[in-house]
Write a protein that holds these residues in place. Structure first.
Motif, PDB file in Angstrom:
ATOM      1  N   MET A   1      26.212  45.561  54.065  1.00  0.00           N
ATOM      2  CA  MET A   1      27.581  45.159  54.412  1.00  0.00           C
ATOM      3  C   MET A   1      27.869  45.528  55.868  1.00  0.00           C
ATOM      4  O   MET A   1      27.794  46.690  56.223  1.00  0.00           O
ATOM      5  N   ILE A   2      28.181  44.533  56.677  1.00  0.00           N
ATOM      6  CA  ILE A   2      28.381  44.830  58.092  1.00  0.00           C
ATOM      7  C   ILE A   2      29.817  45.237  58.401  1.00  0.00           C
ATOM      8  O   ILE A   2      30.745  44.907  57.667  1.00  0.00           O
ATOM      9  N   THR A   3      29.963  45.934  59.514  1.00  0.00           N
ATOM     10  CA  THR A   3      31.293  46.320  59.985  1.00  0.00           C
ATOM     11  C   THR A   3      31.484  45.748  61.396  1.00  0.00           C
ATOM     12  O   THR A   3      30.516  45.340  62.037  1.00  0.00           O
ATOM     13  N   LEU A   4      32.734  45.746  61.846  1.00  0.00           N
ATOM     14  CA  LEU A   4      33.003  45.224  63.185  1.00  0.00           C
ATOM     15  C   LEU A   4      32.320  46.080  64.248  1.00  0.00           C
ATOM     16  O   LEU A   4      31.841  45.569  65.262  1.00  0.00           O
TER      17      LEU A   4
ATOM     18  N   LEU B   1      25.652  35.096  67.216  1.00  0.00           N
ATOM     19  CA  LEU B   1      26.448  34.000  66.661  1.00  0.00           C
ATOM     20  C   LEU B   1      26.971  34.440  65.298  1.00  0.00           C
ATOM     21  O   LEU B   1      26.196  34.819  64.418  1.00  0.00           O
ATOM     22  N   ILE B   2      28.308  34.408  65.128  1.00  0.00           N
ATOM     23  CA  ILE B   2      28.888  34.750  63.821  1.00  0.00           C
ATOM     24  C   ILE B   2      29.456  33.470  63.212  1.00  0.00           C
ATOM     25  O   ILE B   2      30.316  32.828  63.824  1.00  0.00           O
ATOM     26  N   THR B   3      28.967  33.094  62.033  1.00  0.00           N
ATOM     27  CA  THR B   3      29.630  31.967  61.353  1.00  0.00           C
ATOM     28  C   THR B   3      30.713  32.544  60.458  1.00  0.00           C
ATOM     29  O   THR B   3      30.501  33.496  59.719  1.00  0.00           O
ATOM     30  N   VAL B   4      31.878  31.935  60.547  1.00  0.00           N
ATOM     31  CA  VAL B   4      33.035  32.480  59.862  1.00  0.00           C
ATOM     32  C   VAL B   4      33.580  31.439  58.885  1.00  0.00           C
ATOM     33  O   VAL B   4      33.580  30.246  59.170  1.00  0.00           O
ATOM     34  N   ASP B   5      33.991  31.905  57.679  1.00  0.00           N
ATOM     35  CA  ASP B   5      34.459  31.023  56.599  1.00  0.00           C
ATOM     36  C   ASP B   5      33.347  30.059  56.160  1.00  0.00           C
ATOM     37  O   ASP B   5      33.616  29.016  55.588  1.00  0.00           O
ATOM     38  N   CYS B   6      32.107  30.402  56.462  1.00  0.00           N
ATOM     39  CA  CYS B   6      30.958  29.569  56.080  1.00  0.00           C
ATOM     40  C   CYS B   6      29.698  30.409  56.303  1.00  0.00           C
ATOM     41  O   CYS B   6      29.762  31.466  56.905  1.00  0.00           O
TER      42      CYS B   6
ATOM     43  N   GLU C   1      19.990  33.720  68.984  1.00  0.00           N
ATOM     44  CA  GLU C   1      19.137  34.914  69.058  1.00  0.00           C
ATOM     45  C   GLU C   1      19.386  35.811  67.855  1.00  0.00           C
ATOM     46  O   GLU C   1      18.472  36.332  67.232  1.00  0.00           O
ATOM     47  N   GLN C   2      20.685  36.022  67.529  1.00  0.00           N
ATOM     48  CA  GLN C   2      21.077  36.874  66.408  1.00  0.00           C
ATOM     49  C   GLN C   2      22.159  36.165  65.622  1.00  0.00           C
ATOM     50  O   GLN C   2      23.007  35.513  66.218  1.00  0.00           O
ATOM     51  N   VAL C   3      22.136  36.326  64.315  1.00  0.00           N
ATOM     52  CA  VAL C   3      23.135  35.641  63.491  1.00  0.00           C
ATOM     53  C   VAL C   3      23.816  36.623  62.544  1.00  0.00           C
ATOM     54  O   VAL C   3      23.174  37.537  62.018  1.00  0.00           O
ATOM     55  N   ALA C   4      25.120  36.434  62.343  1.00  0.00           N
ATOM     56  CA  ALA C   4      25.853  37.193  61.324  1.00  0.00           C
ATOM     57  C   ALA C   4      26.758  36.229  60.563  1.00  0.00           C
ATOM     58  O   ALA C   4      27.117  35.169  61.073  1.00  0.00           O
ATOM     59  N   ILE C   5      27.093  36.620  59.318  1.00  0.00           N
ATOM     60  CA  ILE C   5      27.951  35.775  58.471  1.00  0.00           C
ATOM     61  C   ILE C   5      29.154  36.582  57.993  1.00  0.00           C
ATOM     62  O   ILE C   5      28.998  37.710  57.517  1.00  0.00           O
ATOM     63  N   ILE C   6      30.338  35.990  58.139  1.00  0.00           N
ATOM     64  CA  ILE C   6      31.539  36.573  57.523  1.00  0.00           C
ATOM     65  C   ILE C   6      32.192  35.453  56.725  1.00  0.00           C
ATOM     66  O   ILE C   6      32.636  34.455  57.296  1.00  0.00           O
ATOM     67  N   ASP C   7      32.238  35.606  55.394  1.00  0.00           N
ATOM     68  CA  ASP C   7      32.667  34.470  54.567  1.00  0.00           C
ATOM     69  C   ASP C   7      33.245  34.943  53.234  1.00  0.00           C
ATOM     70  O   ASP C   7      33.007  36.070  52.802  1.00  0.00           O
ATOM     71  N   HIS C   8      33.968  34.033  52.582  1.00  0.00           N
ATOM     72  CA  HIS C   8      34.540  34.367  51.265  1.00  0.00           C
ATOM     73  C   HIS C   8      34.162  33.327  50.209  1.00  0.00           C
ATOM     74  O   HIS C   8      34.819  33.265  49.171  1.00  0.00           O
ATOM     75  N   HIS C   9      33.153  32.524  50.469  1.00  0.00           N
ATOM     76  CA  HIS C   9      32.705  31.565  49.451  1.00  0.00           C
ATOM     77  C   HIS C   9      31.604  32.210  48.606  1.00  0.00           C
ATOM     78  O   HIS C   9      31.181  33.328  48.872  1.00  0.00           O
TER      79      HIS C   9
ATOM     80  N   CYS D   1      25.547  40.435  57.169  1.00  0.00           N
ATOM     81  CA  CYS D   1      26.392  39.506  56.446  1.00  0.00           C
ATOM     82  C   CYS D   1      27.429  40.231  55.619  1.00  0.00           C
ATOM     83  O   CYS D   1      27.215  41.344  55.144  1.00  0.00           O
ATOM     84  N   ARG D   2      28.606  39.635  55.516  1.00  0.00           N
ATOM     85  CA  ARG D   2      29.672  40.187  54.692  1.00  0.00           C
ATOM     86  C   ARG D   2      30.304  39.016  53.949  1.00  0.00           C
ATOM     87  O   ARG D   2      30.980  38.185  54.540  1.00  0.00           O
ATOM     88  N   ILE D   3      30.031  38.929  52.675  1.00  0.00           N
ATOM     89  CA  ILE D   3      30.554  37.822  51.869  1.00  0.00           C
ATOM     90  C   ILE D   3      31.323  38.405  50.685  1.00  0.00           C
ATOM     91  O   ILE D   3      30.793  39.214  49.936  1.00  0.00           O
ATOM     92  N   GLU D   4      32.576  38.018  50.554  1.00  0.00           N
ATOM     93  CA  GLU D   4      33.431  38.517  49.469  1.00  0.00           C
ATOM     94  C   GLU D   4      34.004  37.321  48.712  1.00  0.00           C
ATOM     95  O   GLU D   4      35.096  36.846  49.010  1.00  0.00           O
ATOM     96  N   PRO D   5      33.278  36.838  47.701  1.00  0.00           N
ATOM     97  CA  PRO D   5      33.703  35.586  47.041  1.00  0.00           C
ATOM     98  C   PRO D   5      35.007  35.681  46.255  1.00  0.00           C
ATOM     99  O   PRO D   5      35.554  34.652  45.901  1.00  0.00           O
ATOM    100  N   THR D   6      35.512  36.884  45.992  1.00  0.00           N
ATOM    101  CA  THR D   6      36.770  36.934  45.231  1.00  0.00           C
ATOM    102  C   THR D   6      37.995  36.952  46.148  1.00  0.00           C
ATOM    103  O   THR D   6      39.122  36.919  45.669  1.00  0.00           O
ATOM    104  N   PHE D   7      37.762  36.998  47.470  1.00  0.00           N
ATOM    105  CA  PHE D   7      38.891  36.970  48.401  1.00  0.00           C
ATOM    106  C   PHE D   7      39.449  35.549  48.485  1.00  0.00           C
ATOM    107  O   PHE D   7      38.698  34.584  48.569  1.00  0.00           O
TER     108      PHE D   7
END
Ligand SMILES: [Mn+2]
Length: 508
Positions: free
Chosen positions: A1-4, A83-88, A101-109, A119-125
């Motif tokens: 789980m990543i942090t800012l 590169l951070i993909t957000v909401d996806c 070069e580097q990728v991170a994910i922040i998403d709720h799907h 990556c930080r994905i919280e599907p119940t949000f």
């Protein structure tokens, strides 16, 4: 789980929304953008794909809140830094894959991509905006910028059908706490729909499926803004013959649904949870709820079933399988139940009077949602070993438990720490800190059976705090008090109950 803090190590930072970005993608991207900008980072906010943002509410959002998002064409040159993909999710079908070069994910799907480490994905949000806000809190960053607060609030608004389909307590917290400009939100609300969506709604209404036995309707709409689902279901529920309804459509990764009900026996949140059980998540309020069904899970379980048939079947099943018990009647048929003994177990209990004075209206918020309690001196708040929160009449409680004058400790950290809010002044307290330990009196005799249907129990003397049971749970009634009817979850039941007489036989 990543942090800012971890993401701050990189520079430059590019934040990418999904293609055809919606209010939530733009808001959560703007949230991250603002945060990194304030940290002095070289950061930009982008989206890609064939279409440019042109929906009226979104162009208004960009100009009102001055959001610097730009459209980029796919490129072969890797994006420098992070590169951070957000909401996806990077690599998923709804977002153009840009080399980086580097990728991170922040998403709720629902989790779709598993090969990205950061990556930080919280599907119940309910929204990705909520997740970004939560990450702000974790990083000790408070939202004081009104533009940012308004954007995040609008992101949640657009992803939860105008805030009506919220069931995660984190979403409730953001809704209640974040600063936002009410005037701007009003302005955005009036620009929600396009003429094309008006037409989609019209067509959808013409093609409704109506069940005259149970008075429910099911509608599938063409792909559209999820907000429209809520608006159509709000319309349907006003029709005299319709007492509950599901309006849904197909999205990239599954089906989004909106549920309404005005029936006392069939609450919208129960219907949403029932329809999505095992293949997604759903919940909300008794009259308005929503949910999401994961396409992969759906197709695995229902290989050939058309979704419209599925929704109709699940609704019919829900009504067929729903039993209501009025515990005060004391006449539950126990002939198909077996006798069990309750082992002695420990719980936490809280006297609400230790927190707020008599007469205070409060809201108890936990992972299971909000629970209203007017502090009347007659209830304890109970906390189970997994953090589940429920109410018990003091009198009933004292008959079943021995208090241990010790602080209560949970064996593991919770996903959401339950809080109690004073509804008069909005002040909040963490519940766990007030919990004391108690041990249930062992060898209490009950009749119990495994449920095949969902049940709804109106407890004796306490009919407003309704209990629910789902198939697999155990329905229990005390042998010495037929008005004491309750439900125990399957895992808890096997832990805390044993067949009466069994142990004796084994020992002999
Ligand atoms: Mn979203």
């Amino acid at each position: 789980m990543i942090t800012l803090e971890q993401l701050e190590q990189y520079e430059p930072i590019t934040i990418q929304c999904h293609d055809n970005p919606d209010g939530d993608a733009i808001a959560s991207g703007f949230g991250l953008y603002t945060y990194f900008k304030e940290k002095g980072k070289d950061v930009r906010l982008i989206y890609s794909g064939r279409n440019r943002i042109k929906k009226a509410n979104l162009t208004l959002m960009l100009s009102l809140l001055d959001i610097p998002i730009t459209h980029v064409e796919p490129q072969e040159e890797p994006i420098e830094g992070l590169l951070i993909t957000v909401d996806c999710q990077y690599g998923a079908g709804n977002v153009t894959k840009l080399p980086a070069e580097q990728v991170a994910i922040i998403d709720h799907h629902q989790v779709e991509i598993t090969d990205v480490k950061m990556c930080r994905i919280e599907p119940t949000f309910g929204s990705c905006s909520t997740l970004v806000w939560k990450m702000f809190l974790e990083a000790g960053y408070r939202v004081t910028n009104m533009r940012l607060g308004t954007a995040l609030y609008y992101g949640l608004y657009t992803d939860t059908s105008q805030l009506t389909e919220i069931f995660n307590p984190n979403d409730m917290d953001m809704r209640d706490q974040i600063i936002h400009d009410g005037e701007q939100i009003r302005h955005l609300k009036q620009t929600n729909l396009s003429l094309e969506e008006m037409e989609i709604a019209g067509l959808a209404l013409l093609r409704s499926i109506y069940n005259a036995d149970y008075h429910y309707a099911v509608i599938k709409t063409k792909p559209c803004d999820p907000n429209l689902l809520g608006l159509i279901s709000d319309f349907l529920i006003q029709v005299a013959e319709i007492n509950s309804c599901i309006v849904y459509n197909e999205q990239e990764d599954g089906y989004k649904l909106s549920v309404r009900s005005c029936s006392k026996e069939a609450h919208a949140n129960d219907i949403a949870a029932y329809v999505t059980e095992g293949i997604g998540s759903g919940g909300g309020h008794i009259d308005k709820a929503g949910g999401f069904i994961n396409r992969k899970l759906y197709e695995k379980q229902y290989t050939t079933l058309h979704t419209q048939a599925f929704m109709g079947n699940r609704m019919a099943e829900f009504f067929d399988n729903n039993q209501t018990i009025y515990a005060a009647d004391g006449d539950l048929n126990t002939s198909d139940m077996r006798e069990y003994c309750r082992k002695s177990v420990s719980f936490g209990y809280i006297d609400p009077l230790d927190i707020f004075p008599l007469g205070t209206p409060t809201t108890i918020r936990s992972m299971a949602g909000d629970l209203k309690l007017l502090i009347d001196g007659e209830h304890y708040i109970m906390i189970g070993m997994r953090g589940e929160v429920y109410l018990r009449c003091k009198e009933q409680f004292l008959n079943q438990n021995n208090m241990v004058r010790k602080r209560f400790k949970l064996p593991a950290a919770l996903e959401y720490n339950p809080v109690i809010r004073n509804d008069n002044d909005g002040s909040m307290r963490g519940l766990i800190a007030y919990a004391k330990s108690c041990v249930s009196i062992g060898d209490i005799r009950v009749y119990a059976k495994k449920l095949k249907k969902t049940v709804k129990i109106f407890p004796a003397n306490d009919e407003e705090h309704v209990l629910f049971g789902k198939p697999g749970d155990y329905l229990c009634v005390r042998k010495d008090n037929p008005q004491d009817v309750y439900v125990v979850e399957k895992e808890q039941f096997t832990l805390f109950y044993r067949r009466a007489g069994r142990r004796m036989q084994n020992e002999v």
